[in-house]
Design an enzyme around this catalytic site. Sequence first.
Site, PDB file in Angstrom:
ATOM      1  N   TYR A  36      -0.571   8.550  -2.324  1.00  0.00           N
ATOM      2  CA  TYR A  36      -0.596   8.279  -3.757  1.00  0.00           C
ATOM      3  C   TYR A  36      -1.810   8.965  -4.404  1.00  0.00           C
ATOM      4  O   TYR A  36      -1.819   9.216  -5.599  1.00  0.00           O
ATOM      5  CB  TYR A  36      -0.729   6.766  -4.012  1.00  0.00           C
ATOM      6  CG  TYR A  36       0.528   5.938  -3.835  1.00  0.00           C
ATOM      7  CD1 TYR A  36       1.692   6.462  -3.249  1.00  0.00           C
ATOM      8  CD2 TYR A  36       0.557   4.611  -4.254  1.00  0.00           C
ATOM      9  CE1 TYR A  36       2.832   5.676  -3.093  1.00  0.00           C
ATOM     10  CE2 TYR A  36       1.690   3.825  -4.111  1.00  0.00           C
ATOM     11  CZ  TYR A  36       2.825   4.360  -3.527  1.00  0.00           C
ATOM     12  OH  TYR A  36       3.937   3.571  -3.380  1.00  0.00           O
ATOM     13  N   GLY A  37      -2.824   9.210  -3.582  1.00  0.00           N
ATOM     14  CA  GLY A  37      -4.122   9.655  -4.097  1.00  0.00           C
ATOM     15  C   GLY A  37      -4.103  10.982  -4.821  1.00  0.00           C
ATOM     16  O   GLY A  37      -5.025  11.316  -5.568  1.00  0.00           O
ATOM     17  N   GLU A  53      -5.522   9.033   9.968  1.00  0.00           N
ATOM     18  CA  GLU A  53      -4.136   8.933  10.437  1.00  0.00           C
ATOM     19  C   GLU A  53      -3.919   9.715  11.731  1.00  0.00           C
ATOM     20  O   GLU A  53      -3.017   9.405  12.496  1.00  0.00           O
ATOM     21  CB  GLU A  53      -3.171   9.376   9.341  1.00  0.00           C
ATOM     22  CG  GLU A  53      -3.285   8.440   8.155  1.00  0.00           C
ATOM     23  CD  GLU A  53      -2.040   8.307   7.308  1.00  0.00           C
ATOM     24  OE1 GLU A  53      -1.124   9.124   7.464  1.00  0.00           O
ATOM     25  OE2 GLU A  53      -2.009   7.364   6.495  1.00  0.00           O
ATOM     26  N   CYS A 108     -11.235   3.334  -0.457  1.00  0.00           N
ATOM     27  CA  CYS A 108      -9.906   3.782  -0.012  1.00  0.00           C
ATOM     28  C   CYS A 108      -9.573   2.955   1.225  1.00  0.00           C
ATOM     29  O   CYS A 108     -10.446   2.705   2.068  1.00  0.00           O
ATOM     30  CB  CYS A 108      -9.951   5.275   0.327  1.00  0.00           C
ATOM     31  SG  CYS A 108      -8.448   5.881   1.107  1.00  0.00           S
ATOM     32  N   THR A 109      -8.328   2.553   1.289  1.00  0.00           N
ATOM     33  CA  THR A 109      -7.932   1.615   2.361  1.00  0.00           C
ATOM     34  C   THR A 109      -8.207   2.127   3.768  1.00  0.00           C
ATOM     35  O   THR A 109      -8.402   1.348   4.689  1.00  0.00           O
ATOM     36  CB  THR A 109      -6.428   1.326   2.247  1.00  0.00           C
ATOM     37  OG1 THR A 109      -5.734   2.571   2.139  1.00  0.00           O
ATOM     38  CG2 THR A 109      -6.138   0.456   1.050  1.00  0.00           C
ATOM     39  N   HIS A 110      -8.196   3.444   3.937  1.00  0.00           N
ATOM     40  CA  HIS A 110      -8.399   4.013   5.285  1.00  0.00           C
ATOM     41  C   HIS A 110      -9.861   3.986   5.730  1.00  0.00           C
ATOM     42  O   HIS A 110     -10.150   4.029   6.916  1.00  0.00           O
ATOM     43  CB  HIS A 110      -7.937   5.471   5.322  1.00  0.00           C
ATOM     44  CG  HIS A 110      -6.452   5.654   5.266  1.00  0.00           C
ATOM     45  ND1 HIS A 110      -5.704   5.255   4.199  1.00  0.00           N
ATOM     46  CD2 HIS A 110      -5.585   6.201   6.153  1.00  0.00           C
ATOM     47  CE1 HIS A 110      -4.422   5.558   4.422  1.00  0.00           C
ATOM     48  NE2 HIS A 110      -4.335   6.132   5.599  1.00  0.00           N
ATOM     49  N   CYS A 119      -4.139  -1.172  -2.199  1.00  0.00           N
ATOM     50  CA  CYS A 119      -4.292   0.286  -2.278  1.00  0.00           C
ATOM     51  C   CYS A 119      -5.213   0.550  -3.449  1.00  0.00           C
ATOM     52  O   CYS A 119      -4.960   0.059  -4.562  1.00  0.00           O
ATOM     53  CB  CYS A 119      -2.916   0.922  -2.518  1.00  0.00           C
ATOM     54  SG  CYS A 119      -2.947   2.691  -2.859  1.00  0.00           S
ATOM     55  N   ASN A 120      -6.275   1.288  -3.206  1.00  0.00           N
ATOM     56  CA  ASN A 120      -7.226   1.558  -4.291  1.00  0.00           C
ATOM     57  C   ASN A 120      -6.581   2.376  -5.401  1.00  0.00           C
ATOM     58  O   ASN A 120      -6.815   2.121  -6.584  1.00  0.00           O
ATOM     59  CB  ASN A 120      -8.442   2.308  -3.743  1.00  0.00           C
ATOM     60  CG  ASN A 120      -9.361   1.415  -2.954  1.00  0.00           C
ATOM     61  OD1 ASN A 120     -10.322   0.889  -3.492  1.00  0.00           O
ATOM     62  ND2 ASN A 120      -9.064   1.202  -1.679  1.00  0.00           N
ATOM     63  N   THR A 121      -5.770   3.357  -5.011  1.00  0.00           N
ATOM     64  CA  THR A 121      -5.158   4.239  -6.010  1.00  0.00           C
ATOM     65  C   THR A 121      -4.200   3.443  -6.896  1.00  0.00           C
ATOM     66  O   THR A 121      -4.231   3.546  -8.129  1.00  0.00           O
ATOM     67  CB  THR A 121      -4.427   5.400  -5.317  1.00  0.00           C
ATOM     68  OG1 THR A 121      -5.351   6.067  -4.449  1.00  0.00           O
ATOM     69  CG2 THR A 121      -3.874   6.382  -6.321  1.00  0.00           C
ATOM     70  N   ASP A 138       0.866  -1.180   0.000  1.00  0.00           N
ATOM     71  CA  ASP A 138       0.000   0.000   0.000  1.00  0.00           C
ATOM     72  C   ASP A 138       0.903   1.230   0.000  1.00  0.00           C
ATOM     73  O   ASP A 138       2.106   1.139   0.251  1.00  0.00           O
ATOM     74  CB  ASP A 138      -0.897   0.006   1.248  1.00  0.00           C
ATOM     75  CG  ASP A 138      -1.753   1.258   1.345  1.00  0.00           C
ATOM     76  OD1 ASP A 138      -2.350   1.652   0.328  1.00  0.00           O
ATOM     77  OD2 ASP A 138      -1.816   1.868   2.426  1.00  0.00           O
ATOM     78  N   SER A 139       0.282   2.385  -0.212  1.00  0.00           N
ATOM     79  CA  SER A 139       1.022   3.640  -0.160  1.00  0.00           C
ATOM     80  C   SER A 139       1.505   3.946   1.267  1.00  0.00           C
ATOM     81  O   SER A 139       2.333   4.819   1.457  1.00  0.00           O
ATOM     82  CB  SER A 139       0.121   4.780  -0.642  1.00  0.00           C
ATOM     83  OG  SER A 139      -1.058   4.811   0.136  1.00  0.00           O
TER      84      SER A 139
HETATM   85  N1  DGL Z   1      -4.032   3.818   0.152  1.00  0.00           N
HETATM   86  C1  DGL Z   1      -4.664   4.878  -0.578  1.00  0.00           C
HETATM   87  C2  DGL Z   1      -5.883   4.312  -1.320  1.00  0.00           C
HETATM   88  O1  DGL Z   1      -6.445   3.297  -0.954  1.00  0.00           O
HETATM   89  C3  DGL Z   1      -5.067   6.036   0.303  1.00  0.00           C
HETATM   90  C4  DGL Z   1      -3.924   6.876   0.776  1.00  0.00           C
HETATM   91  C5  DGL Z   1      -3.178   7.570  -0.342  1.00  0.00           C
HETATM   92  O2  DGL Z   1      -3.672   8.555  -0.928  1.00  0.00           O
HETATM   93  O3  DGL Z   1      -2.075   7.119  -0.622  1.00  0.00           O
HETATM   94  O4  DGL Z   1      -6.295   4.876  -2.286  1.00  0.00           O
END
Ligand code: DGL
Length: 276
Positions: A47-48, A157, A189-191, A78-80, A15-16
């Site tokens: 990453y977003g 976070e 989004c993972t969060h 990671c979705n992005t 993940d990011s």
């Molecule tokens: N992990 C990213 C996602 O799921 C969220 C955090 C980011 O922007 O890197 O898209």
Amino acid sequence: MENDEKKGMPIGVFDSGIGGMTVVREIMRQLPHERIIYFGDTARVPYGSKSRETVTRYSRQIVRFLQTMCVKAIVVACNTASAYALDELEGEIDLPVIGVVKPGAKVAAQVTQNGRIGVIGTQATVGSGIYTTYIQKINPRAKVIGKACPLFVPLVEEGLWQDPVTDEIAMRYLGGLIDSEIDTLILGCTHYPLIRSTVGKVMGEHVTLVNPAYETARELKELLHKHGLSSDRQPQLGTNWHQFFVSDGAEQFIHFANSIIKYGVLSAKVIPIEDY
Ligand code: DGL
């Protein structure tokens, strides 16, 4: 290498940053016999808000690192990165690879009753239209309404998982989705699974929340089975059964990761990811 040997090898998950630990949590729950090598790109998060080219370059470097750890499969948690880089990665490596977007989209397309589905995520994920593409492949008449919610990541976070500030931001972000009469909402989004209760409270009980992390773990199980790669080893928790790597801030990562998973992240090692 024989498949029997491969079965005992770990799964690479990346993940990011820290958010992919929500996917790790689901893999640990649903596939307790599997070992995980996790990489969180804590030096280069988020990453977003980055370009497709940059996210793809970062993802390639991480995959190269994971390959040095002899993983048997890769989860893009990671979705992005799934939105921007998964197709390229699939074409480049000779390992089963799975992202979080397709599993989430598939379930949303199946559970919606009125064909109106919301997607919340980073600017990149929502802007890419990737959820819409996958959902409409399954259900061409589905209407998909996306909403980027960039402030959710820093709120999570900061540990404000249940806080009036998060409630307030959620009401602002989600108001338009309520008006759109969706009956299904993808936490893209993972969060976001960490603020599921806030999102659920704002959207109301009639909206089904889809957690792609849960669906991804389920599909990973099927994927490993299909390739004859499911592990039957006994987990040895409290050892280095799972291993965690980051690109910066190992102590902070350990602290946050332990608030997400109960098994305990004992240590994390910093890797110079730009060298890969
Ligand atoms: N992990 C990213 C996602 O799921 C969220 C955090 C980011 O922007 O890197 O898209």
